[in-house]
Every structure is written in C-alpha cells, then in structure tokens.
Design a protein around this motif. Structure first.
Motif, PDB file in Angstrom:
ATOM      1  N   ALA A 277       0.826  -1.210   0.000  1.00 51.77           N
ATOM      2  CA  ALA A 277       0.000   0.000   0.000  1.00 51.77           C
ATOM      3  C   ALA A 277       0.864   1.265   0.000  1.00 51.77           C
ATOM      4  CB  ALA A 277      -0.917   0.005   1.220  1.00 51.77           C
ATOM      5  N   PHE A 278       0.398   2.267  -0.728  1.00 47.61           N
ATOM      6  CA  PHE A 278       1.012   3.584  -0.737  1.00 47.61           C
ATOM      7  C   PHE A 278      -0.104   4.615  -0.881  1.00 47.61           C
ATOM      8  CE2 PHE A 278       0.623   2.507  -5.162  1.00 47.61           C
ATOM      9  CZ  PHE A 278       0.343   3.699  -5.809  1.00 47.61           C
ATOM     10  N   GLU A 279       0.206   5.875  -0.621  1.00 49.54           N
ATOM     11  CA  GLU A 279      -0.787   6.940  -0.677  1.00 49.54           C
ATOM     12  C   GLU A 279      -0.799   7.567  -2.072  1.00 49.54           C
ATOM     13  OE1 GLU A 279      -3.703   9.156  -0.434  1.00 49.54           O
ATOM     14  OE2 GLU A 279      -3.277   7.954   1.355  1.00 49.54           O
ATOM     15  N   PRO A 280      -1.857   7.347  -2.872  1.00 51.50           N
ATOM     16  CA  PRO A 280      -1.913   7.894  -4.236  1.00 51.50           C
ATOM     17  C   PRO A 280      -1.760   9.412  -4.302  1.00 51.50           C
ATOM     18  CG  PRO A 280      -3.615   6.240  -3.957  1.00 51.50           C
ATOM     19  CD  PRO A 280      -3.016   6.495  -2.595  1.00 51.50           C
ATOM     20  N   SER A 281      -2.405  10.147  -3.388  1.00 53.57           N
ATOM     21  CA  SER A 281      -2.345  11.608  -3.466  1.00 53.57           C
ATOM     22  C   SER A 281      -0.919  12.127  -3.282  1.00 53.57           C
ATOM     23  CB  SER A 281      -3.286  12.251  -2.445  1.00 53.57           C
ATOM     24  OG  SER A 281      -2.895  11.920  -1.136  1.00 53.57           O
ATOM     25  N   THR A 282      -0.115  11.425  -2.496  1.00 55.53           N
ATOM     26  CA  THR A 282       1.279  11.816  -2.305  1.00 55.53           C
ATOM     27  C   THR A 282       2.063  11.623  -3.601  1.00 55.53           C
ATOM     28  OG1 THR A 282       1.142  11.185   0.025  1.00 55.53           O
ATOM     29  CG2 THR A 282       3.344  11.421  -0.901  1.00 55.53           C
ATOM     30  N   ALA A 283       1.829  10.514  -4.289  1.00 55.65           N
ATOM     31  CA  ALA A 283       2.508  10.250  -5.565  1.00 55.65           C
ATOM     32  C   ALA A 283       2.093  11.261  -6.625  1.00 55.65           C
ATOM     33  CB  ALA A 283       2.217   8.830  -6.032  1.00 55.65           C
ATOM     34  N   VAL A 284       0.816  11.618  -6.657  1.00 55.18           N
ATOM     35  CA  VAL A 284       0.318  12.593  -7.635  1.00 55.18           C
ATOM     36  C   VAL A 284       0.909  13.973  -7.352  1.00 55.18           C
ATOM     37  CG1 VAL A 284      -1.723  13.771  -8.524  1.00 55.18           C
ATOM     38  CG2 VAL A 284      -1.802  11.301  -8.094  1.00 55.18           C
ATOM     39  N   SER A 285       0.901  14.403  -6.103  1.00 57.99           N
ATOM     40  CA  SER A 285       1.465  15.712  -5.738  1.00 57.99           C
ATOM     41  C   SER A 285       2.949  15.781  -6.076  1.00 57.99           C
ATOM     42  CB  SER A 285       1.273  15.997  -4.250  1.00 57.99           C
ATOM     43  OG  SER A 285      -0.083  16.133  -3.956  1.00 57.99           O
ATOM     44  N   PHE A 286       3.673  14.734  -5.747  1.00 59.88           N
ATOM     45  CA  PHE A 286       5.101  14.683  -6.051  1.00 59.88           C
ATOM     46  C   PHE A 286       5.328  14.788  -7.555  1.00 59.88           C
ATOM     47  CE2 PHE A 286       8.537  11.883  -7.542  1.00 59.88           C
ATOM     48  CZ  PHE A 286       9.619  12.667  -7.155  1.00 59.88           C
ATOM     49  N   THR A 287       4.560  14.037  -8.342  1.00 64.43           N
ATOM     50  CA  THR A 287       4.718  14.027  -9.797  1.00 64.43           C
ATOM     51  C   THR A 287       4.437  15.408 -10.382  1.00 64.43           C
ATOM     52  OG1 THR A 287       4.122  11.688  -9.866  1.00 64.43           O
ATOM     53  CG2 THR A 287       3.924  12.926 -11.937  1.00 64.43           C
ATOM     54  N   LYS A 288       3.359  16.026  -9.935  1.00 62.68           N
ATOM     55  CA  LYS A 288       3.007  17.372 -10.422  1.00 62.68           C
ATOM     56  C   LYS A 288       4.138  18.357 -10.136  1.00 62.68           C
ATOM     57  CE  LYS A 288      -0.668  20.898 -10.103  1.00 62.68           C
ATOM     58  NZ  LYS A 288      -0.025  21.772 -10.979  1.00 62.68           N
ATOM     59  N   SER A 289       4.661  18.308  -8.931  1.00 64.67           N
ATOM     60  CA  SER A 289       5.731  19.206  -8.531  1.00 64.67           C
ATOM     61  C   SER A 289       7.033  18.892  -9.276  1.00 64.67           C
ATOM     62  CB  SER A 289       5.948  19.101  -7.027  1.00 64.67           C
ATOM     63  OG  SER A 289       7.050  19.862  -6.628  1.00 64.67           O
ATOM     64  N   TYR A 290       7.409  17.635  -9.348  1.00 62.71           N
ATOM     65  CA  TYR A 290       8.669  17.232  -9.963  1.00 62.71           C
ATOM     66  C   TYR A 290       8.748  17.698 -11.414  1.00 62.71           C
ATOM     67  CZ  TYR A 290      12.703  14.565 -11.409  1.00 62.71           C
ATOM     68  OH  TYR A 290      13.940  14.221 -11.904  1.00 62.71           O
ATOM     69  N   PHE A 291       7.670  17.518 -12.153  1.00 67.82           N
ATOM     70  CA  PHE A 291       7.663  17.868 -13.576  1.00 67.82           C
ATOM     71  C   PHE A 291       7.108  19.258 -13.857  1.00 67.82           C
ATOM     72  CE2 PHE A 291       7.926  13.214 -13.894  1.00 67.82           C
ATOM     73  CZ  PHE A 291       9.087  13.147 -14.648  1.00 67.82           C
ATOM     74  N   ASP A 292       6.752  20.003 -12.811  1.00 68.95           N
ATOM     75  CA  ASP A 292       6.163  21.328 -12.989  1.00 68.95           C
ATOM     76  C   ASP A 292       5.030  21.231 -14.017  1.00 68.95           C
ATOM     77  OD1 ASP A 292       5.863  24.036 -12.495  1.00 68.95           O
ATOM     78  OD2 ASP A 292       7.311  24.621 -14.043  1.00 68.95           O
ATOM     79  N   ALA A 293       4.147  20.268 -13.798  1.00 68.79           N
ATOM     80  CA  ALA A 293       3.072  19.969 -14.739  1.00 68.79           C
ATOM     81  C   ALA A 293       2.051  21.098 -14.812  1.00 68.79           C
ATOM     82  CB  ALA A 293       2.376  18.667 -14.340  1.00 68.79           C
ATOM     83  N   THR A 294       1.651  21.434 -16.032  1.00 66.49           N
ATOM     84  CA  THR A 294       0.616  22.448 -16.234  1.00 66.49           C
ATOM     85  C   THR A 294      -0.775  21.835 -16.074  1.00 66.49           C
ATOM     86  OG1 THR A 294       0.667  22.053 -18.625  1.00 66.49           O
ATOM     87  CG2 THR A 294       2.045  23.844 -17.765  1.00 66.49           C
ATOM     88  N   HIS A 295      -0.890  20.547 -16.363  1.00 65.86           N
ATOM     89  CA  HIS A 295      -2.135  19.788 -16.193  1.00 65.86           C
ATOM     90  C   HIS A 295      -1.763  18.415 -15.656  1.00 65.86           C
ATOM     91  CE1 HIS A 295      -3.081  22.685 -19.377  1.00 65.86           C
ATOM     92  NE2 HIS A 295      -4.313  22.645 -18.911  1.00 65.86           N
ATOM     93  N   ILE A 296      -2.572  17.879 -14.761  1.00 67.57           N
ATOM     94  CA  ILE A 296      -2.333  16.533 -14.247  1.00 67.57           C
ATOM     95  C   ILE A 296      -3.659  15.873 -13.918  1.00 67.57           C
ATOM     96  CG2 ILE A 296      -2.086  17.075 -11.791  1.00 67.57           C
ATOM     97  CD1 ILE A 296       0.576  15.179 -12.197  1.00 67.57           C
ATOM     98  N   THR A 297      -3.716  14.574 -14.125  1.00 69.61           N
ATOM     99  CA  THR A 297      -4.888  13.791 -13.781  1.00 69.61           C
ATOM    100  C   THR A 297      -4.417  12.420 -13.309  1.00 69.61           C
ATOM    101  OG1 THR A 297      -7.061  13.035 -14.580  1.00 69.61           O
ATOM    102  CG2 THR A 297      -5.232  12.855 -16.124  1.00 69.61           C
ATOM    103  N   SER A 298      -5.266  11.732 -12.557  1.00 73.30           N
ATOM    104  CA  SER A 298      -4.864  10.417 -12.060  1.00 73.30           C
ATOM    105  C   SER A 298      -6.080   9.539 -11.841  1.00 73.30           C
ATOM    106  CB  SER A 298      -4.083  10.548 -10.743  1.00 73.30           C
ATOM    107  OG  SER A 298      -4.920  11.086  -9.737  1.00 73.30           O
ATOM    108  N   LYS A 299      -5.816   8.255 -11.804  1.00 72.87           N
ATOM    109  CA  LYS A 299      -6.866   7.284 -11.495  1.00 72.87           C
ATOM    110  C   LYS A 299      -6.251   6.148 -10.696  1.00 72.87           C
ATOM    111  CE  LYS A 299     -10.292   4.177 -13.326  1.00 72.87           C
ATOM    112  NZ  LYS A 299     -11.653   4.522 -13.449  1.00 72.87           N
ATOM    113  N   ALA A 300      -6.789   5.916  -9.527  1.00 69.76           N
ATOM    114  CA  ALA A 300      -6.350   4.816  -8.663  1.00 69.76           C
ATOM    115  C   ALA A 300      -7.349   3.677  -8.774  1.00 69.76           C
ATOM    116  CB  ALA A 300      -6.249   5.278  -7.217  1.00 69.76           C
ATOM    117  N   PHE A 301      -6.840   2.471  -8.794  1.00 70.56           N
ATOM    118  CA  PHE A 301      -7.725   1.298  -8.805  1.00 70.56           C
ATOM    119  C   PHE A 301      -6.989   0.094  -8.294  1.00 70.56           C
ATOM    120  CE2 PHE A 301      -5.928   2.027 -12.945  1.00 70.56           C
ATOM    121  CZ  PHE A 301      -5.561   0.804 -13.443  1.00 70.56           C
TER     122      PHE A 301
END
Length: 125
Positions: free
Chosen positions: A101-125
């Motif tokens: 188990a890991f926290e999806p929102s932490t991975a998404v926030s990190f990814t957005k910040s790391y790549f300085d993303a202008t748009h980001i979306t995610s889906k956990a399942f």
C-alpha cells in the motif's frame, strides 16, 4: 483450465487472487518542456522513496525515435513504468503497480511538482 468470461464484455472485474494485495495508480500530465532520460531516472528513483518502495535495480530508460522516452523501475513489491511524448504535445504517463500500500495523493502531488506539470490527472484502482 477454466476461463471466466464476463457477460458484459469486461465491465465487471473479478478478483482472481483476493489474498494478494494489489494497488494501481495511473498519473498523466502535460508540461512545457520535453522530458529526457535523466529526468525519468531521477523521477523514478525519487518516486520509490515517496511511495515507500524498495529499489531492486536502478531505473532503466530507452528512447524510441518514433514515440519518445520510456522508463521502468523494479521494486521489491512490483514497479512503475514511465512514458514521455514530445509530439504532438509534451505529455507523460506513469503506471504504478504495487503489492504494498502507498498513498496515491502523495505520488500525484510529487509528480506534479517534480515535472512542474501544467495539467495533471490520475486514477487509482
């Protein structure tokens, strides 16, 4: 061998291994600048720490002249794939699959910040 067939052509998922924990997360984003191999390697290494995973090998990358960069990291509890396009737009897609188990929102926030993303979306399942 017995094959299960869904009557509604894939709209119903059957868990064939309920005793094995599995978690998946897909993160996709856009940014201004293209993403290269060093960016992918460093991202996947840091993502390992962010998600609390144990690296088994350093991240591996490869470039397709037709489709762009791809990368992969192997964790003790599964791994992650990364894909980066430069054309027709700068776009990336991350597929995370784990048995821990890991926290999806932490991975998404990190990814957005790391790549300085202008748009980001995610889906956990």
């Amino acid at each position: 061998m017995v094959l299960a067939q869904d009557e509604d052509h894939g709209n119903k998922h059957v868990d064939l291994a309920p005793s094995i924990y599995r978690q998946r997360l897909v993160i996709e984003g856009r940014r201004e600048l293209p993403i290269g191999d060093k960016d992918i390697q460093e991202y996947l290494s840091q993502l390992s720490d962010v998600c609390g995973m144990t690296l088994l090998i350093d991240p591996v990358t490869h470039r397709s002249d037709r489709f762009g960069w791809a990368g992969w990291v192997h964790w003790e509890t599964s791994g992650a794939h990364f894909y980066a396009w430069e054309s027709p737009l700068v776009f990336f897609s991350v597929d995370i699959y784990t048995c821990l188990a890991f926290e999806p929102s932490t991975a998404v926030s990190f990814t957005k910040s790391y790549f300085d993303a202008t748009h980001i979306t995610s889906k956990a399942f």
